[in-house]
Design an enzyme around this catalytic site. Structure first.
Site: not given
Length: 335
Positions: A115, A198, A201
């Site tokens: 991340k 994956k 959004k």
């Protein structure tokens, strides 16, 4: 048996969130209740600000995710549903566990590296430390089982390490070591435009993700335009090989139908995607449409959804209080 799990409030959930987590929780809710156990599901709003999010957006997303969970079948009468920030013991327990967790343990957490990317020095301390808050989320309730995906197993192992060290350091038998629940039925749902990634959004292509708020026509259109290959569907799973797009669509069909890929191939093997994709679109509309309609109905009265979260938080606070006090007592903090 006490099952505890949470989901970040990232706005309207998508098909991957539903099939990979929420749908599994609904089944688990029934199974746990049948065994006389207890299920606790929370919106992890304390985890959301580890990466900056506008306050109004976070507040709105929390209500939307709660409404989606209820619409999908999480029953506040049978499970405790709440948002994390309404239970201050989560934050308090996280700090106490920070004194036990080791820097070396956190340095091994792969999700922080993923991340933070190349901006590790600019990442928030919360993003680095959030696995300890995740440990607090489950140890606070002495959870016996935690539903996790493969990408979260490392965090649950950290929670177990922290619990073991605390119990040993303070010579108490306080924290239960939670066991992972990894459902083989929980599929990993990939993008409809690129089956190597994956479903998310954050993907710039709207066609790649099916949102639970999508209209029937939009859902159907996305599946009809999903990326595939020119070959017909095989008769067996073994023959799928490395056909990632075909495997992804078959996985989605099987999950929506409460079936498995082998059974789906028994019905569609030898047929082309011209026959399969419309059938998948119809199934998705039939399964997701009622969830969307109920979610929209619930969001017409957001105060009612807030009241559900408040009631759940009250129950959660009552369960958390004695564990937090016992932790403080063990550390000599209750003078």
């Amino acid at each position: 048996m006490r099952v505890v799990s949470g989901i970040k409030p990232t706005g309207n959930l998508h098909l991957g969130n539903y099939l990979g987590a929420v749908k599994q929780w609904v089944t688990l809710q029934d199974d746990v209740a049948a065994q006389g156990g207890e299920s606790m599901f929370f919106i992890a709003d304390l985890h959301a600000p580890t990466e900056w999010i506008a306050p109004a957006e976070l507040a709105s997303h929390t209500i939307e995710v709660a409404a989606t969970m209820i619409a999908a079948g999480i029953d506040p009468a049978r499970s405790i549903l709440f948002n994390q920030a309404r239970v201050p013991a989560h934050s308090e327990m996280a700090w106490l566990l920070n004194t036990v967790a080791r820097v070396g343990w956190l340095n091994r957490m792969t999700q922080f590296k993923d991340k933070a990317g190349k901006n590790r020095e600019g990442a928030s301390v919360g993003l680095y430390d959030y696995p300890v808050l995740m440990a607090a989320d489950v140890l606070l309730y002495n959870a016996t089982h935690v539903p996790v995906g493969e990408d979260q197993k490392q965090h649950l192992e950290l929670a177990r390490d922290i619990a073991t060290k605390f119990n040993g350091d303070y010579e108490v038998d306080l924290f239960t070591l939670p066991a992972p629940l990894i459902s083989k039925a929980a599929p990993r749902i990939m993008s409809l435009r690129d089956a190597s990634a994956k479903m998310s959004k954050s993907n710039p292509s709207e066609q790649s993700v099916v949102k639970l708020i999508d209209s029937d026509d939009t859902i159907a259109d996305k599946f009809r335009k999903a990326k595939t290959d020119p070959d017909v569907l095989p008769a067996s799973v073994e023959e799928l090989g490395d056909r990632a797009e075909a495997r992804n669509l078959l996985t989605i069909y099987a999950a929506l139908a409460d079936s498995d890929v082998a059974t789906v191939l028994g019905e569609f093997g030898g047929k082309g995607f011209g026959a399969f994709k419309p059938a998948l679109a119809d199934l998705a509309v039939a399964k997701l449409g009622p969830i969307r309609d109920e979610m929209v109905r619930l969001l017409d009265d957001r105060s009612a959804v807030t009241a559900v979260l408040q009631a759940g938080a009250e129950k959660a606070r009552a369960l958390a209080a004695p564990v937090l006090k016992a932790t403080q007592d063990a550390m000599g903090l209750q003078v």
